[in-house]
Design an enzyme around this catalytic site. Structure first.
Site, mmCIF file in Angstrom:
data_model
loop_
_atom_site.group_PDB
_atom_site.id
_atom_site.type_symbol
_atom_site.label_atom_id
_atom_site.label_comp_id
_atom_site.label_asym_id
_atom_site.label_seq_id
_atom_site.Cartn_x
_atom_site.Cartn_y
_atom_site.Cartn_z
ATOM 1 N N PHE A 122 -49.910 71.810 49.190
ATOM 2 C CA PHE A 122 -49.801 73.005 49.764
ATOM 3 C C PHE A 122 -50.582 74.117 48.894
ATOM 4 C CE2 PHE A 122 -46.460 75.769 51.983
ATOM 5 C CZ PHE A 122 -46.144 74.922 53.326
ATOM 6 N N GLN A 139 -46.598 90.107 50.984
ATOM 7 C CA GLN A 139 -47.542 88.979 51.379
ATOM 8 C C GLN A 139 -47.769 88.871 52.702
ATOM 9 O OE1 GLN A 139 -46.097 84.933 50.952
ATOM 10 N NE2 GLN A 139 -47.919 84.878 49.582
ATOM 11 N N HIS A 185 -48.967 86.202 55.408
ATOM 12 C CA HIS A 185 -49.222 85.012 55.531
ATOM 13 C C HIS A 185 -50.506 84.663 56.282
ATOM 14 C CE1 HIS A 185 -48.745 80.658 56.744
ATOM 15 N NE2 HIS A 185 -47.764 80.520 55.882
ATOM 16 N N LEU A 191 -44.718 82.530 62.926
ATOM 17 C CA LEU A 191 -45.244 81.670 61.722
ATOM 18 C C LEU A 191 -45.945 80.436 62.342
ATOM 19 C CD1 LEU A 191 -45.845 81.680 58.772
ATOM 20 C CD2 LEU A 191 -43.512 80.555 58.579
ATOM 21 N N GLU A 246 -47.678 76.677 56.842
ATOM 22 C CA GLU A 246 -48.857 76.446 55.808
ATOM 23 C C GLU A 246 -48.916 74.809 55.887
ATOM 24 O OE1 GLU A 246 -48.927 78.510 52.432
ATOM 25 O OE2 GLU A 246 -50.216 77.280 51.279
ATOM 26 N N ARG A 257 -52.251 81.840 49.569
ATOM 27 C CA ARG A 257 -52.274 82.723 50.809
ATOM 28 C C ARG A 257 -52.932 84.022 50.724
ATOM 29 N NH1 ARG A 257 -45.680 81.513 51.809
ATOM 30 N NH2 ARG A 257 -45.943 79.455 52.792
#
Lengths: 587, 256, 252
Positions: free
Chosen positions: A124, A237, A239, A253, A256, A287
């Site tokens: 990740f 944040q 994404h 979404l 990731e 990110r």
């Protein structure tokens, strides 16, 4: 207005919020303790925003890459957060998350497996090793479902579809919370010796967001009004990969995990543009970096048709994609008529997570009000300026449990129920019913849309001083609308009425965000200022802390806690601690 | 897109109600929930509809679209071009208001299912081939569309006798878990009411997560119950050998 | 890590236009087809004593139990109940006849009057369906004979040859084999009853078998209808030959 009645319920502990953190906290408080615990949720049990988490839970088992350990996880988290994290939280989190994940396994979660039969871990963004324990691309669903069934078997009472409008504080300690049942509009008072907030974030302040309607920051706003400090509010944040097309799903979404499993990002010219921004980590950069890179590509005119970048996983083959990313496959197939096993798809940054929130003690999750605890996204400190993917699910578990332990310890000092001020409740009921008595007022949904428009224009992924200042003025003007919002219909399940309080909460938090974004005159993590494009060492020393006196938000700075020597040493090798020979390191 | 969609939405409460027609401007890729939200934001702010994630992950927005149980967030408006789209609440559960129903019965049933009882504490040794089988059941998002369509609950008032497809899947998830040591067959045969299911597969048809509820959960469970309670040869052999029914491994329990 | 069990369901082509038919259409069609088939079978079984035409033997009359013992009253009855019981207790046909004949339910999400007296498969005689596995064993015996018949159908008086009848009997045997070996009860027996395939080390033969049967099982309904049609066709073809209505075509 005639005098309203309310139902009164007494509990040792109430947990507001039934996502991962709330349920984990409730389990910790109630299991084998005999304490009476209630979990209060705004929606149905098991629907909280935790279900949306896809990629996995970070825990340094080292099942796939044996060099991994808590030191490297800690190192990655601090680096990802640009060192304004609370180091102690990051340390606790890195050390305890493997145990929390195993607990889940004991309670029924079935993770994907390695060939040796252990928990599979995937790569990740910005994690040095393959670290994310996952179940395809629906890890959050697994987490919440497991916690949900664990919780209902530990004697917890769950109150579903309840809106909490006020946190009650008496004599300097928490007394409970007040609100109403959405299903019929009746008022309800929860008296409690301790309250745990686990209400999640406030991603709904933006239009393009991966968050569900619930993420309106109720807990943070309630606590803020009750006198609790908020910290790092400027850190929101984005994404990097949200869906772009069709319009109805904009912001949804795209995990990731797509990049974790080998997905490639390209611009309109077919170039893997991440090599200009982070040649070492490429698509698996953190990110903030990837989101900014996509944003910059679009600005430079190299964006995809609907203003994003192309993400491609088709080279992995249909079988692999369907096995590892079944949810993504299905999502694109039904909502965008697109087969991700065959063709690339458009992605663009979407609001995803709020790093800032209620300031808590690292060990116990206690806030500045005795008896009030906070855990999960509503709390602040672990993630600093940017959260790493996968650190959220483990955050919920680690600090959910810590908050539960904190509450238990607090109760062991035999605190009694605090008194509740009846006149305060009467005033609150009047306030909550007000919107029904303002015929011809403003539609709360439209205020919300306006708020989202302001935040998107003025405080989004790219910020600058004047734009933020103009945004703040618009927000203050929009605040004038709050006492004018009105609603028709009855108190029975009336979503327009519920929206009034969501909007109020978000407005308060937005003001906090913009104020602290104005003050942080540098670019750090998720906070990107075009007028101060560099990360400056003097700002690494401070966090912005906000308090609310009922009228105004006051901002002050607090020094970031310094790490002890054994932890600073981890950053002296010039590479991840796991890559350094194991001797000479303490365990 | 310019075109306009027509929706006929059931509005009312436990005392009754009727379908109300709304017109909504069309947009590419619009789903029924988009249309309902448009109505809510612009025409009827008090229209009650449950939703959370709008991404088919949470299972909040189950309702009946043109008579079929569907997730509102996953049902495209362009599937019904030229038709009036009728949206009604799930019929099996009591109405609260408009499209919102009282699904609390499901949460009561959930409490009746004993949790996983591992034979040894985690970390488990488990191969992917064994995990895969139960992972299918873990996909459930508890939208309760299967409960809504199940005729035992819908037409036969079977709530007292049958847990419903959702909870057969839940029990299968534990029952087929490689490390689970509990014996769930008595529950299935008796209180959970597995025998009430007559494998007519409507639950499988409506499942938005494509869980093959009947083939992979209910029928294998029925076969296991048959092993224990119906198969005369197996019953006789068990009597003769004096073996107790239940999992063959001896559970070495330890709580965490 | 592929998940073969799921591919068939998720690989549906997007946007199959939902033409909304009244919910009763499907059960009525089922009722008609199954009803006609039952009537035909009764006529065949109750009014005929032989199903043999040269080297062809109708699946209704095989194996020739009556012949073995010299009983010549309603020859088909000694065997034909076996596939009937198998199909009656089959998990797939249960779906069809509960929907078609019992209207439990007539269609998914159809609004029906509440009928609280429904007892599902908890009481006899419907609880008998739980013993489907025994029907499977019996039908396996019959299946062996049908294969023998299929092979014999290629051996004419003048030696090896291929007629339309031979092909029909072969196809019938193949379809019945798929139908029988995709059975849910068989799937349970070969490994469905296990919770762990790899706990003793590597995945076992049982796992591989279970996987294979599971893959077939997805199409159990298709095999069920196809084999029903082939049995019917085979019997009808031979019956018509015996009645002299048609003549067998020898391909070579």
């Amino acid at each position: 207005m005639g005098k309203e009645s309310y139902e009164s319920l007494d509990y040792d502990v109430i947990v507001i919020g039934a996502g991962g953190a709330g349920l984990r906290a409730a389990v910790e408080v109630s299991e084998n303790t005999g304490l009476k615990v209630a979990v209060i949720t705004k929606s149905l049990l098991g629907k909280a925003h935790t279900v949306m988490a896809e990629g996995g839970a970070a825990a340094s088992f080292g099942n796939v890459e044996a060099q991994d350990g808590w030191e490297t996880h800690f190192y990655d988290t601090m680096r990802g957060g640009h060192f304004i994290n609370n180091y102690r939280m990051a340390e606790i989190h890195a050390k305890e998350s493997p145990d929390r994940v195993l607990e889940l396994e004991n309670w029924g979660a079935v993770f994907d497996r390695t060939p040796e039969g252990r928990i599979m871990q995937r790569a990740f963004g910005a994690h040095s090793f393959r670290r994310l324990c996952h179940i395809g691309d629906r890890t959050g669903l697994e987490l919440i479902r497991t916690m949900q069934y664990k919780a209902i078997h530990t004697g917890i009472e769950v109150y579903q579809e309840v809106t909490m409008t006020k946190l009650l504080v008496q004599d300097g300690r928490v007394a409970g919370a007040f609100g109403y049942l959405r299903s019929d509009g009746r008022f309800v008072l929860f008296r409690a010796r301790a309250v745990i907030l686990a209400t999640g974030g406030w991603g709904k302040i933006f239009k393009v967001t991966s968050n569900s309607w619930e993420s309106t920051g109720d807990g943070a706003a309630l606590a803020f009004r009750a006198g609790v400090d908020l910290m790092d509010m400027e850190m929101v944040q984005f994404h990097p990969t949200g869906m772009v097309w069709p319009p109805g799903v904009r912001g949804l979404l795209v995990t990731e995990g797509v990049r974790g499993e080998g997905g490639l990002l390209r611009n309109a010219e077919g170039e893997r543009f991440m090599k200009t921004y982070d040649p070492e980590r490429m698509e698996l950069s953190s990110r903030d970096v990837v989101a900014r890179s996509i944003f910059k590509e679009v600005q430079a005119g190299r964006g995809s048709p609907h203003g994003g970048a192309w993400l491609d996983i088709s080279h992995k083959g249909p079988d692999y994609v369907k096995a590892k990313l079944p949810g993504m496959y299905e999502q694109f197939r039904t909502l965008a008529d697109l087969d991700i096993t065959k063709e690339p798809f458009e992605v663009a940054p979407t609001c995803h997570y709020t790093m800032g929130g209620v300031r808590v003690d690292a060990e116990t999750c206690a806030t500045s009000i005795p008896g009030l605890f906070a855990a999960g996204e509503v709390a602040c400190g672990l993630h600093g300026a940017n959260r790493l993917g996968g650190n959220s699910l483990s955050d919920l578990l680690v600090f959910g449990r810590r908050a539960g332990l904190g509450a238990r310890e607090y109760l062991s000092q035999s605190v009694d129920w605090a008194q509740v001020d009846e006149s305060e409740l009467d005033a609150e009921m009047d306030r909550v019913l007000e919107p029904f008595h303002r015929p011809g007022g403003v539609n709360p949904y439209h205020v919300h849309e306006e708020l989202q428009a302001i935040m998107t224009e003025h405080a989004s992924i790219m910020r600058s001083g004047d734009v933020l200042q103009a945004g703040l003025e618009k927000l203050l003007a929009l605040k004038e609308m709050v006492p004018k919002m009105s609603i028709d219909g009855s108190r029975v399940y009336n979503p327009g009425w519920h929206a009034v309080f969501d909007v109020e909460n978000m407005l308060l938090l937005c003001e906090g965000i913009v104020k602290s974004a104005l003050e942080r005159k540098e670019s750090r993590g998720a906070h990107w200022r075009t007028d101060y494009p560099d990360e400056l060492p003097q700002w690494q020393e401070i966090n912005f802390v906000e308090s609310f006196d009922g009228e105004n938000i006051r901002l002050r700075t607090e020094p970031v806690k310094a790490m002890p020597e054994n932890l600073t040493k981890l950053f002296s090798y010039g590479k991840a601690p796991g890559l350094v020979a194991r001797e000479g390191k303490e365990s | 897109m310019g075109e306009e969609f027509r929706l006929s939405v059931w509005r009312g409460d436990p005392s009754g109600g009727q379908e109300v027609e709304y017109r909504v401007p069309g947009e590419t890729g619009m789903v029924v929930l988009d249309a309902l939200q448009y109505i809510q934001h612009n025409q009827a702010p008090d229209l009650a509809v449950r939703w959370n994630c709008k991404a088919a992950h949470c299972g909040s927005c189950g309702a009946e679209v043109n008579g079929q149980p569907k997730l509102l967030c996953k049902t495209r408006m362009d599937d019904y071009v030229g038709e009036t789209v009728s949206v009604k609440p799930m019929q099996t559960f009591p109405i609260i208001k408009d499209l919102v129903t009282d699904v609390s019965w499901n949460y009561q049933v959930a409490k009746e299912i004993p949790p996983l009882d591992p034979m040894y504490p985690a970390p488990f040794q488990m191969q992917q081939v064994d995990a895969t089988r139960v992972q299918e059941f873990h996909r459930c998002i508890e939208c309760f569309l299967c409960q809504d369509t199940c005729h035992v609950l819908r037409n036969h008032e079977g709530q007292q006798q049958y847990f419903g497809p959702r909870f057969m899947v839940k029990i299968a998830e534990y029952e087929m878990h490689p490390i689970d040591g509990a014996d769930r067959l008595p529950l299935l045969a008796d209180q959970a009411g597995l025998g009430m299911c007559n494998v007519t597969k409507c639950c499988t048809e409506v499942c938005p997560q494509h869980i093959r509820i009947t083939d992979n959960a209910i029928i294998p469970l029925k076969e296991r119950v048959a092993d224990r309670y119906y198969d005369p040869v197996k019953i006789l052999l068990r009597r003769l050998s004096g073996k107790k029914a239940g999992p063959t491994q001896t559970p070495s329990r330890s709580s965490t | 890590m592929a998940q073969p069990l799921e591919q068939t369901t998720t690989a549906k082509t997007p946007k199959a236009k939902s033409k909304t038919r009244p919910y009763w259409v499907e059960p009525v069609v089922t009722m008609t087809v199954l009803g006609v088939w039952v009537l035909y079978s009764l006529w065949e079984v109750l009014f005929h004593n032989s199903g043999t035409y040269h080297n062809y033997i109708s699946p209704y009359f095989s194996p020739g139990v009556g012949e073995w013992f010299g009983w010549h009253v309603l020859d088909a009855l000694y065997v034909a109940w076996v596939p009937l019981v198998f199909r009656f207790s089959c998990y797939y046909y249960r779906r069809e006849y509960y929907r078609g004949f019992f209207w439990d339910p007539p269609g998914c999400a159809a609004a029906d009057k509440p009928r609280p007296r429904y007892s599902g498969e908890t009481k006899w005689p419907l609880a008998f369906n739980n013993l489907h596995r025994y029907a499977w064993f019996l039908v396996l015996i019959v299946l062996i004979f049908l294969w023998k018949d299929a092979v014999e159908a290629f051996f004419f008086k003048n030696g090896f040859g291929v007629g339309v009848g031979s092909l029909i009997l072969l196809v019938n045997a193949v379809l019945l084999t798929f139908y029988s070996f995709s059975c849910h009860a068989f799937r349970h027996m070969v490994g469905g009853d296990k919770d762990c395939y790899s706990c003793d080390g590597k995945p076992t033969t049982s796992y591989k078998l279970w996987q294979r049967v599971s893959r077939w099982n997805v199409f159990h309904g298709t095999w069920a209808w196809a084999s029903l049609a082939s049995v019917w066709a085979a019997d009808l073809y031979i019956r018509l030959l015996m009645m002299g209505v048609i003549h067998d075509v020898r391909l070579f």
